[in-house]
Design a protein around this motif. Structure first.
Motif, mmCIF file in Angstrom:
data_model
loop_
_atom_site.group_PDB
_atom_site.id
_atom_site.type_symbol
_atom_site.label_atom_id
_atom_site.label_comp_id
_atom_site.label_asym_id
_atom_site.label_seq_id
_atom_site.Cartn_x
_atom_site.Cartn_y
_atom_site.Cartn_z
ATOM 1 N N SER A 20 -69.179 -16.815 94.110
ATOM 2 C CA SER A 20 -68.098 -16.357 94.983
ATOM 3 C C SER A 20 -66.760 -16.403 94.253
ATOM 4 N N LEU A 21 -66.519 -17.471 93.550
ATOM 5 C CA LEU A 21 -65.291 -17.606 92.770
ATOM 6 C C LEU A 21 -65.191 -16.505 91.712
ATOM 7 N N PHE A 22 -66.286 -16.267 91.006
ATOM 8 C CA PHE A 22 -66.311 -15.212 89.989
ATOM 9 C C PHE A 22 -66.110 -13.841 90.625
ATOM 10 N N GLY A 23 -66.772 -13.602 91.748
ATOM 11 C CA GLY A 23 -66.671 -12.303 92.409
ATOM 12 C C GLY A 23 -65.264 -11.995 92.882
ATOM 13 N N PHE A 24 -64.625 -12.962 93.527
ATOM 14 C CA PHE A 24 -63.264 -12.722 93.990
ATOM 15 C C PHE A 24 -62.282 -12.627 92.830
ATOM 16 N N SER A 25 -62.532 -13.333 91.751
ATOM 17 C CA SER A 25 -61.678 -13.194 90.567
ATOM 18 C C SER A 25 -61.800 -11.785 89.991
ATOM 19 N N CYS A 26 -63.018 -11.280 89.913
ATOM 20 C CA CYS A 26 -63.215 -9.915 89.402
ATOM 21 C C CYS A 26 -62.561 -8.886 90.311
ATOM 22 N N LEU A 27 -62.719 -9.050 91.623
ATOM 23 C CA LEU A 27 -62.112 -8.092 92.548
ATOM 24 C C LEU A 27 -60.594 -8.134 92.480
ATOM 25 N N SER A 28 -60.022 -9.306 92.318
ATOM 26 C CA SER A 28 -58.567 -9.370 92.228
ATOM 27 C C SER A 28 -58.071 -8.787 90.912
ATOM 28 N N ALA A 80 -62.153 2.801 83.845
ATOM 29 C CA ALA A 80 -63.533 2.334 83.653
ATOM 30 C C ALA A 80 -63.612 0.817 83.805
ATOM 31 N N ARG A 81 -62.616 0.118 83.316
ATOM 32 C CA ARG A 81 -62.607 -1.340 83.442
ATOM 33 C C ARG A 81 -62.442 -1.753 84.900
ATOM 34 N N ARG A 82 -61.612 -1.031 85.641
ATOM 35 C CA ARG A 82 -61.444 -1.328 87.067
ATOM 36 C C ARG A 82 -62.755 -1.140 87.815
ATOM 37 N N ARG A 83 -63.479 -0.077 87.506
ATOM 38 C CA ARG A 83 -64.776 0.154 88.165
ATOM 39 C C ARG A 83 -65.761 -0.955 87.826
ATOM 40 N N ARG A 84 -65.799 -1.379 86.551
ATOM 41 C CA ARG A 84 -66.704 -2.468 86.156
ATOM 42 C C ARG A 84 -66.352 -3.773 86.859
ATOM 43 N N LEU A 85 -65.068 -4.078 86.946
ATOM 44 C CA LEU A 85 -64.650 -5.301 87.613
ATOM 45 C C LEU A 85 -64.998 -5.271 89.104
ATOM 46 N N ARG A 86 -64.797 -4.111 89.736
ATOM 47 C CA ARG A 86 -65.176 -3.992 91.151
ATOM 48 C C ARG A 86 -66.676 -4.154 91.339
ATOM 49 N N LEU A 87 -67.448 -3.517 90.489
ATOM 50 C CA LEU A 87 -68.907 -3.616 90.596
ATOM 51 C C LEU A 87 -69.362 -5.055 90.370
ATOM 52 N N LEU A 88 -68.849 -5.700 89.332
ATOM 53 C CA LEU A 88 -69.192 -7.104 89.084
ATOM 54 C C LEU A 88 -68.807 -7.999 90.255
ATOM 55 N N GLY A 89 -67.650 -7.752 90.834
ATOM 56 C CA GLY A 89 -67.198 -8.549 91.962
ATOM 57 C C GLY A 89 -68.109 -8.422 93.167
ATOM 58 N N TRP A 90 -68.462 -7.195 93.523
ATOM 59 C CA TRP A 90 -69.328 -7.001 94.695
ATOM 60 C C TRP A 90 -70.734 -7.515 94.456
ATOM 61 N N VAL A 91 -71.232 -7.357 93.248
ATOM 62 C CA VAL A 91 -72.565 -7.891 92.930
ATOM 63 C C VAL A 91 -72.553 -9.412 93.011
ATOM 64 N N ALA A 92 -71.505 -10.038 92.500
ATOM 65 C CA ALA A 92 -71.417 -11.496 92.539
ATOM 66 C C ALA A 92 -71.301 -12.004 93.975
ATOM 67 N N LEU A 93 -70.524 -11.327 94.812
ATOM 68 C CA LEU A 93 -70.408 -11.747 96.206
ATOM 69 C C LEU A 93 -71.726 -11.571 96.954
ATOM 70 N N SER A 94 -72.421 -10.487 96.680
ATOM 71 C CA SER A 94 -73.738 -10.283 97.298
ATOM 72 C C SER A 94 -74.723 -11.344 96.840
ATOM 73 N N ALA A 95 -74.683 -11.683 95.563
ATOM 74 C CA ALA A 95 -75.568 -12.729 95.041
ATOM 75 C C ALA A 95 -75.219 -14.093 95.635
ATOM 76 N N ALA A 96 -73.950 -14.342 95.906
ATOM 77 C CA ALA A 96 -73.549 -15.609 96.518
ATOM 78 C C ALA A 96 -74.125 -15.734 97.921
ATOM 79 N N VAL A 97 -74.064 -14.663 98.694
ATOM 80 C CA VAL A 97 -74.641 -14.695 100.042
ATOM 81 C C VAL A 97 -76.161 -14.820 99.959
ATOM 82 N N ALA A 98 -76.780 -14.142 98.992
ATOM 83 C CA ALA A 98 -78.231 -14.256 98.818
ATOM 84 C C ALA A 98 -78.634 -15.685 98.450
#
Length: 105
Positions: free
Chosen positions: A9-17, A35-53
């Motif tokens: 969750s910490l990693f995901g929100f850091s990436c999204l910010s 391209a970097r913004r898209r990667r950071l957004r994707l990493l952030g959402w994947v990390a948040l989804s993994a945190a809930v999982a």
């Protein structure tokens, strides 16, 4: 699993910010490439989804969703405070603060 969910969750929100132009510029200097913004957004959402999982796998479905929401809230606190107070002394004024104000009567 709960600690892993909190770290994700910490990693995901850091990436999204950091995917936001202003925060990326405050931390690293230049604005991020698209391209970097898209990667950071994707990493952030994947990390948040993994945190809930992780929370669901540790607590079960009923309590895992509730625990996942709490973990997401706790994980959002540190990046929020870090970005707020890290840039506070050098914060740029809001565009709205430059608007003329009516004199007090």
């Amino acid at each position: 699993m709960t600690v892993l969910a909190l770290l994700l969750s910490l990693f995901g929100f850091s990436c999204l910010s950091l995917a936001m132009e202003r925060h990326h510029r405050d931390v690293f200097g230049p604005a991020p490439a698209p391209a970097r913004r898209r990667r950071l957004r994707l990493l952030g959402w994947v990390a948040l989804s993994a945190a809930v999982a992780c929370s669901i796998s540790a607590w079960g479905l009923a309590y895992g969703v509730i625990a996942g929401c709490g973990i997401l809230a706790a994980g959002a606190a540190l990046p929020l405070l870090w970005l707020s107070y890290r840039t506070a002394p050098t914060a740029r004024p809001s565009p709205r603060s430059a608007a003329p104000r009516a004199p007090d009567s």
